[in-house]
Design a protein around this motif. Sequence first.
Motif, PDB file in Angstrom:
ATOM      1  N   ILE A  77       0.846  -1.197   0.000  1.00 29.34           N
ATOM      2  CA  ILE A  77       0.000   0.000   0.000  1.00 29.34           C
ATOM      3  C   ILE A  77       0.885   1.253   0.000  1.00 29.34           C
ATOM      4  O   ILE A  77       0.670   2.197  -0.745  1.00 29.34           O
ATOM      5  CB  ILE A  77      -0.914  -0.008   1.249  1.00 29.34           C
ATOM      6  CG1 ILE A  77      -1.788  -1.263   1.278  1.00 29.34           C
ATOM      7  CG2 ILE A  77      -1.744   1.257   1.326  1.00 29.34           C
ATOM      8  CD1 ILE A  77      -2.871  -1.314   0.251  1.00 29.34           C
ATOM      9  N   ARG A  80       2.675   1.627  -3.402  1.00 26.07           N
ATOM     10  CA  ARG A  80       1.835   2.148  -4.488  1.00 26.07           C
ATOM     11  C   ARG A  80       1.647   3.652  -4.395  1.00 26.07           C
ATOM     12  O   ARG A  80       1.378   4.319  -5.384  1.00 26.07           O
ATOM     13  CB  ARG A  80       0.471   1.472  -4.470  1.00 26.07           C
ATOM     14  CG  ARG A  80       0.538   0.079  -5.008  1.00 26.07           C
ATOM     15  CD  ARG A  80      -0.839  -0.558  -5.073  1.00 26.07           C
ATOM     16  NE  ARG A  80      -0.666  -1.984  -5.307  1.00 26.07           N
ATOM     17  CZ  ARG A  80      -1.308  -2.929  -4.651  1.00 26.07           C
ATOM     18  NH1 ARG A  80      -2.198  -2.604  -3.727  1.00 26.07           N
ATOM     19  NH2 ARG A  80      -1.079  -4.192  -4.906  1.00 26.07           N
ATOM     20  N   GLN A  81       1.777   4.188  -3.172  1.00 19.83           N
ATOM     21  CA  GLN A  81       1.619   5.636  -3.037  1.00 19.83           C
ATOM     22  C   GLN A  81       2.789   6.396  -3.651  1.00 19.83           C
ATOM     23  O   GLN A  81       2.694   7.594  -3.874  1.00 19.83           O
ATOM     24  CB  GLN A  81       1.444   6.004  -1.563  1.00 19.83           C
ATOM     25  CG  GLN A  81       0.122   5.477  -1.022  1.00 19.83           C
ATOM     26  CD  GLN A  81       0.006   5.676   0.469  1.00 19.83           C
ATOM     27  OE1 GLN A  81       0.396   6.706   1.001  1.00 19.83           O
ATOM     28  NE2 GLN A  81      -0.530   4.686   1.157  1.00 19.83           N
ATOM     29  N   MET A  85      -0.692   5.802 -11.569  1.00 16.42           N
ATOM     30  CA  MET A  85      -0.846   5.005 -12.782  1.00 16.42           C
ATOM     31  C   MET A  85      -1.991   5.551 -13.622  1.00 16.42           C
ATOM     32  O   MET A  85      -3.038   5.922 -13.098  1.00 16.42           O
ATOM     33  CB  MET A  85      -1.095   3.543 -12.419  1.00 16.42           C
ATOM     34  CG  MET A  85      -1.073   2.629 -13.623  1.00 16.42           C
ATOM     35  SD  MET A  85      -0.732   0.919 -13.117  1.00 16.42           S
ATOM     36  CE  MET A  85      -0.584   0.145 -14.721  1.00 16.42           C
ATOM     37  N   ILE A 104     -10.626  11.680  -3.512  1.00 20.97           N
ATOM     38  CA  ILE A 104     -10.944  10.531  -2.648  1.00 20.97           C
ATOM     39  C   ILE A 104      -9.700   9.852  -2.065  1.00 20.97           C
ATOM     40  O   ILE A 104      -9.646   9.598  -0.856  1.00 20.97           O
ATOM     41  CB  ILE A 104     -11.874   9.509  -3.358  1.00 20.97           C
ATOM     42  CG1 ILE A 104     -12.221   8.340  -2.437  1.00 20.97           C
ATOM     43  CG2 ILE A 104     -11.288   8.940  -4.633  1.00 20.97           C
ATOM     44  CD1 ILE A 104     -13.609   8.332  -1.954  1.00 20.97           C
ATOM     45  N   ALA A 105      -8.687   9.599  -2.891  1.00 17.07           N
ATOM     46  CA  ALA A 105      -7.498   8.922  -2.347  1.00 17.07           C
ATOM     47  C   ALA A 105      -6.728   9.820  -1.359  1.00 17.07           C
ATOM     48  O   ALA A 105      -6.385   9.368  -0.266  1.00 17.07           O
ATOM     49  CB  ALA A 105      -6.599   8.414  -3.467  1.00 17.07           C
ATOM     50  N   LYS A 108      -8.836   9.761   1.902  1.00 16.82           N
ATOM     51  CA  LYS A 108      -8.995   8.475   2.596  1.00 16.82           C
ATOM     52  C   LYS A 108      -7.665   7.801   2.883  1.00 16.82           C
ATOM     53  O   LYS A 108      -7.535   7.098   3.885  1.00 16.82           O
ATOM     54  CB  LYS A 108      -9.868   7.524   1.766  1.00 16.82           C
ATOM     55  CG  LYS A 108     -11.247   8.051   1.424  1.00 16.82           C
ATOM     56  CD  LYS A 108     -12.067   8.354   2.662  1.00 16.82           C
ATOM     57  CE  LYS A 108     -13.397   8.976   2.262  1.00 16.82           C
ATOM     58  NZ  LYS A 108     -14.116   9.522   3.424  1.00 16.82           N
ATOM     59  N   VAL A 109      -6.695   7.972   2.005  1.00 15.26           N
ATOM     60  CA  VAL A 109      -5.430   7.260   2.199  1.00 15.26           C
ATOM     61  C   VAL A 109      -4.433   8.129   2.968  1.00 15.26           C
ATOM     62  O   VAL A 109      -3.834   7.694   3.941  1.00 15.26           O
ATOM     63  CB  VAL A 109      -4.822   6.832   0.847  1.00 15.26           C
ATOM     64  CG1 VAL A 109      -3.476   6.141   1.056  1.00 15.26           C
ATOM     65  CG2 VAL A 109      -5.787   5.918   0.101  1.00 15.26           C
ATOM     66  N   LYS A 111      -5.252  10.943   4.488  1.00 15.04           N
ATOM     67  CA  LYS A 111      -5.992  11.645   5.538  1.00 15.04           C
ATOM     68  C   LYS A 111      -5.831  13.166   5.446  1.00 15.04           C
ATOM     69  O   LYS A 111      -5.796  13.860   6.459  1.00 15.04           O
ATOM     70  CB  LYS A 111      -5.550  11.181   6.946  1.00 15.04           C
ATOM     71  CG  LYS A 111      -5.441   9.682   7.090  1.00 15.04           C
ATOM     72  CD  LYS A 111      -6.798   9.017   7.193  1.00 15.04           C
ATOM     73  CE  LYS A 111      -6.654   7.509   7.381  1.00 15.04           C
ATOM     74  NZ  LYS A 111      -7.782   6.757   6.854  1.00 15.04           N
ATOM     75  N   ARG A 153      -5.785  12.821 -11.108  1.00 19.97           N
ATOM     76  CA  ARG A 153      -6.089  11.920  -9.984  1.00 19.97           C
ATOM     77  C   ARG A 153      -4.823  11.227  -9.491  1.00 19.97           C
ATOM     78  O   ARG A 153      -4.593  11.107  -8.278  1.00 19.97           O
ATOM     79  CB  ARG A 153      -7.116  10.866 -10.415  1.00 19.97           C
ATOM     80  CG  ARG A 153      -7.407   9.842  -9.339  1.00 19.97           C
ATOM     81  CD  ARG A 153      -8.469   8.852  -9.748  1.00 19.97           C
ATOM     82  NE  ARG A 153      -8.023   7.958 -10.807  1.00 19.97           N
ATOM     83  CZ  ARG A 153      -8.769   7.005 -11.327  1.00 19.97           C
ATOM     84  NH1 ARG A 153     -10.016   6.833 -10.910  1.00 19.97           N
ATOM     85  NH2 ARG A 153      -8.303   6.232 -12.280  1.00 19.97           N
ATOM     86  N   MET A 157      -1.862  12.178  -5.415  1.00 20.57           N
ATOM     87  CA  MET A 157      -1.188  11.443  -4.339  1.00 20.57           C
ATOM     88  C   MET A 157       0.292  11.817  -4.239  1.00 20.57           C
ATOM     89  O   MET A 157       1.042  11.202  -3.490  1.00 20.57           O
ATOM     90  CB  MET A 157      -1.345   9.934  -4.542  1.00 20.57           C
ATOM     91  CG  MET A 157      -2.760   9.419  -4.271  1.00 20.57           C
ATOM     92  SD  MET A 157      -3.296   9.669  -2.570  1.00 20.57           S
ATOM     93  CE  MET A 157      -2.326   8.400  -1.733  1.00 20.57           C
TER      94      MET A 157
END
Lengths: 245, 218
Positions: A77, A80-81, A85, A104-105, A108-109, A111, A153, A157
Amino acid sequence: MSTPMIDIRNVSKWFGTHKVLDQVTETIDRGQVIVICGPSGSGKSTLLKTLNGLEPFQEGDVVVDGLSLRDAKTDHIKLRQKMGMVFQRFELYPHMKVMDNITIAPTKVRKLNPKAARAKAMQLLERVGIPEQADKYPGNLSGGQQQRVAIARALAMEPQIMLFDEPTSALDPEMIKEVLDVMVDLARSGMTMIVVTHEMGFAREVADEIIFMDEGRIIERGTDKSFFEKPKTDRARDFLNKILI
Amino acid sequence: MGLDGMVIVRNFSFLMQGLVTTFQLAVLAISGGLLLGTLVGMARLSSIRAIYYPATLFVNLMRSLPLILVIFWFYFLVPLVAGRPMGDFLSATIAFVVFEASYFAEIVRAGIQSIPQGQMQAAYSTGFTYGQTMRYVILPQALRNMIPSLLTQSVVVFQDTSLAFVIGLKEFLRSASIVDAREVRSVELYLFVGLVYFLFCFTMSRMSRKLEAERRAA
Ligand SMILES: Nc1ncnc2c1ncn2[C@@H]1O[C@H](COP(=O)(O)OP(=O)(O)OP(=O)(O)O)[C@@H](O)[C@H]1O
Ligand SMILES: [Mg+2]
């Protein structure tokens, strides 16, 4: 001494008995742009997906920014951050507005608080040239616009690496350029990029290295000039003749 | 023999209590069954054997048994496990949740499979866990595709609740039979029961068909 961003060491992968990656080895340094091309079924998508752990592999290792994919302690996890992709068919979430697709990411991921995430998303939409589409659903955007949202998107991240799997091959010709322009900008900003594409104009402009794959193997690699001007293998020559007509 | 509608009027509030029980049981069976069914449906798609096999066994077992048998099982089993009597409503609720979960699980499984693989990969690639991927990306889309099948199954559950009759639960049908034992007005009572079931189920089915048509048009 700087460690490579991605170190692919002798990776082999089978689907059942079918060998789809055959001893792939490649080193990618920070800020490099690598273009991968090759015929359909040669393993390009599979190679990309092994890099962020979406596809397991049986032999060899991939080390991303010092984290080994074969090491059981590596958190996929977290790994991947580090990597964004972008897919051929965009894969935006159809039930969410453009804005929510992007936030969203991060919320949620990572925070991130929603307000900061929205501000960041707006900046990214401006960067890809479509701030006015924030409140629409993906289904109401053109293909080129959807792909630019998908890039935003992934960038939300704050990845160190961007993976692109044929980002323009599902687009109408008149929309290809708007997506490639965003990618060229990204390359010039110093992002490490691995791009599966047959857009050789893009490759000439920004690629540090071009890799040609066939039947799961890297059979040729070169800088843009050496690759385009004198491909060493017949397979690569035939392939270039087909796509450069 | 003429029909005497007054038997319904005289016992209306008693019958309505039965109908309320039927609705309560149906709502609990549907929501509990859907919740458990979603978990089981996800487990049915797991690549981890220790999760996939028990879930698959559960679904195949439940779908091969008559509901009435499952109701009996839980009626006798639950008190044994709990060590004290449970009451017919609770034991019926548990039986229905478990039984209907196996049907909802298959609907959920098909719903998840209707979402393209790329959506899952896109979600994972942004750093989502399996749980986040399901919750924010896959299930919302899958549930939307499943609405017609879920409504159809809910109508079936509503009808099925009448089987709780066999363990003495005073749901709608049992209430009518109690009144019948006292007043001997079978024709009127069971016609009335049929009419109520028909009106409710028919309306639900029409709604489900309308939703399906709207979804197709969208
Ligand atoms: N999930 C899978 N199960 C079995 N075989 C697969 C799977 N995914 C890919 N393959 C096979 O692996 C090989 C490599 O596929 P891959 O998608 O990586 O090729 P590609 O170079 O990206 O091709 P394209 O240009 O068509 O996208 C192909 O022979 C393909 O059929
Ligand atoms: Mg591919």
